[in-house]
Design a protein around this motif. Structure first.
Motif, PDB file in Angstrom:
ATOM      1  N   ASP A  62       8.317   1.241  -0.484  1.00  0.00           N
ATOM      2  CA  ASP A  62       7.398   2.315  -0.105  1.00  0.00           C
ATOM      3  C   ASP A  62       7.321   3.380  -1.186  1.00  0.00           C
ATOM      4  O   ASP A  62       6.231   3.799  -1.592  1.00  0.00           O
ATOM      5  N   ASN A  63       8.473   3.820  -1.691  1.00  0.00           N
ATOM      6  CA  ASN A  63       8.452   4.865  -2.711  1.00  0.00           C
ATOM      7  C   ASN A  63       7.817   4.367  -4.011  1.00  0.00           C
ATOM      8  O   ASN A  63       7.053   5.083  -4.650  1.00  0.00           O
ATOM      9  N   PHE A  82       1.789   0.137   4.913  1.00  0.00           N
ATOM     10  CA  PHE A  82       2.305  -0.894   4.019  1.00  0.00           C
ATOM     11  C   PHE A  82       2.966  -1.982   4.832  1.00  0.00           C
ATOM     12  O   PHE A  82       3.315  -1.809   5.984  1.00  0.00           O
ATOM     13  N   LYS A  83       3.091  -3.120   4.198  1.00  0.00           N
ATOM     14  CA  LYS A  83       3.680  -4.307   4.815  1.00  0.00           C
ATOM     15  C   LYS A  83       4.697  -4.848   3.837  1.00  0.00           C
ATOM     16  O   LYS A  83       4.534  -4.739   2.627  1.00  0.00           O
ATOM     17  N   VAL A 110      -4.748   0.716  -3.620  1.00  0.00           N
ATOM     18  CA  VAL A 110      -4.034  -0.405  -3.018  1.00  0.00           C
ATOM     19  C   VAL A 110      -3.033  -0.877  -4.057  1.00  0.00           C
ATOM     20  O   VAL A 110      -3.391  -1.134  -5.206  1.00  0.00           O
ATOM     21  N   CYS A 111      -1.768  -0.953  -3.636  1.00  0.00           N
ATOM     22  CA  CYS A 111      -0.696  -1.265  -4.573  1.00  0.00           C
ATOM     23  C   CYS A 111       0.150  -2.414  -4.043  1.00  0.00           C
ATOM     24  O   CYS A 111       0.190  -2.661  -2.841  1.00  0.00           O
ATOM     25  N   ARG A 112       0.799  -3.118  -4.963  1.00  0.00           N
ATOM     26  CA  ARG A 112       1.729  -4.176  -4.576  1.00  0.00           C
ATOM     27  C   ARG A 112       3.052  -3.907  -5.264  1.00  0.00           C
ATOM     28  O   ARG A 112       3.105  -3.230  -6.301  1.00  0.00           O
ATOM     29  N   ALA A 129       5.910  -6.431  -1.156  1.00  0.00           N
ATOM     30  CA  ALA A 129       5.222  -5.468  -0.300  1.00  0.00           C
ATOM     31  C   ALA A 129       3.843  -5.154  -0.855  1.00  0.00           C
ATOM     32  O   ALA A 129       3.577  -5.334  -2.048  1.00  0.00           O
ATOM     33  N   GLN A 130       2.989  -4.680   0.027  1.00  0.00           N
ATOM     34  CA  GLN A 130       1.658  -4.199  -0.354  1.00  0.00           C
ATOM     35  C   GLN A 130       1.343  -2.997   0.513  1.00  0.00           C
ATOM     36  O   GLN A 130       1.722  -2.966   1.690  1.00  0.00           O
ATOM     37  N   GLY A 131       0.692  -2.010  -0.064  1.00  0.00           N
ATOM     38  CA  GLY A 131       0.372  -0.824   0.714  1.00  0.00           C
ATOM     39  C   GLY A 131      -0.852  -0.092   0.203  1.00  0.00           C
ATOM     40  O   GLY A 131      -1.340  -0.350  -0.891  1.00  0.00           O
ATOM     41  N   THR A 132      -1.314   0.815   1.048  1.00  0.00           N
ATOM     42  CA  THR A 132      -2.452   1.667   0.721  1.00  0.00           C
ATOM     43  C   THR A 132      -1.948   3.098   0.599  1.00  0.00           C
ATOM     44  O   THR A 132      -1.271   3.603   1.499  1.00  0.00           O
TER      45      THR A 132
END
Length: 143
Positions: A62-63, A82-83, A110-112, A129-132
């Motif tokens: 996450d960070n 995020f997932k 959008v990041c991975r 992980a992937q998150g917005t």
């Protein structure tokens, strides 16, 4: 902003996060759209089976995602979602989370992220992980 100043600013923000300080998180690299965050593995972040606790692995992802997104949007950002997929128990001496922005607009990125555990100098993938990441609205100084 050049990469040296970006990294310094990122480290200053990390130092303001009590949990990050408590677990010894270190920002090793920060460039536009890219981040590397590392955490030394100590007994205080392990779960009962001797693995790094999933919450700490998730924190690292996450960070790192947020730093990767924030490096292209600006530092006033939050993770909107995020997932994470855990692919192997994190057993080793150091967690390494490497994230990149795969898309960046004006207010959203959008990041991975791949999270590795380093054991005796060898890195093994332990989570993906992937998150917005969203830019926070400007604060109204009159409030």
């Amino acid at each position: 902003m050049n990469e040296t100043l970006l990294l310094q600013k990122g480290r200053a923000f990390l130092a303001l996060q009590p949990f990050s300080v408590r677990i010894g998180a270190e920002l090793h690299a920060l460039a536009p759209g890219h981040c590397e965050l590392q955490i030394p593995v100590t007994g205080s972040i392990l779960q009962q089976n001797g693995f790094v606790h999933g919450g700490v692995v998730s924190y690292a992802a996450d960070n790192a995602l947020t730093y990767a997104g924030g490096s292209v949007l600006g530092f006033a950002v939050v993770t909107s979602e995020f997932k994470i997929n855990y692919v192997r128990p994190a057993i080793g001496q150091r967690l390494i989370a490497r994230a990149e922005a795969v898309y960046a607009g004006k207010t959203q990125a959008v990041c991975r992220c791949d999270v590795f555990v380093q054991l005796d100098g060898e890195e093994k993938l332990c989570a993906v992980a992937q998150g917005t990441i969203n830019l926070l609205p400007a604060r109204d100084a009159s409030k």
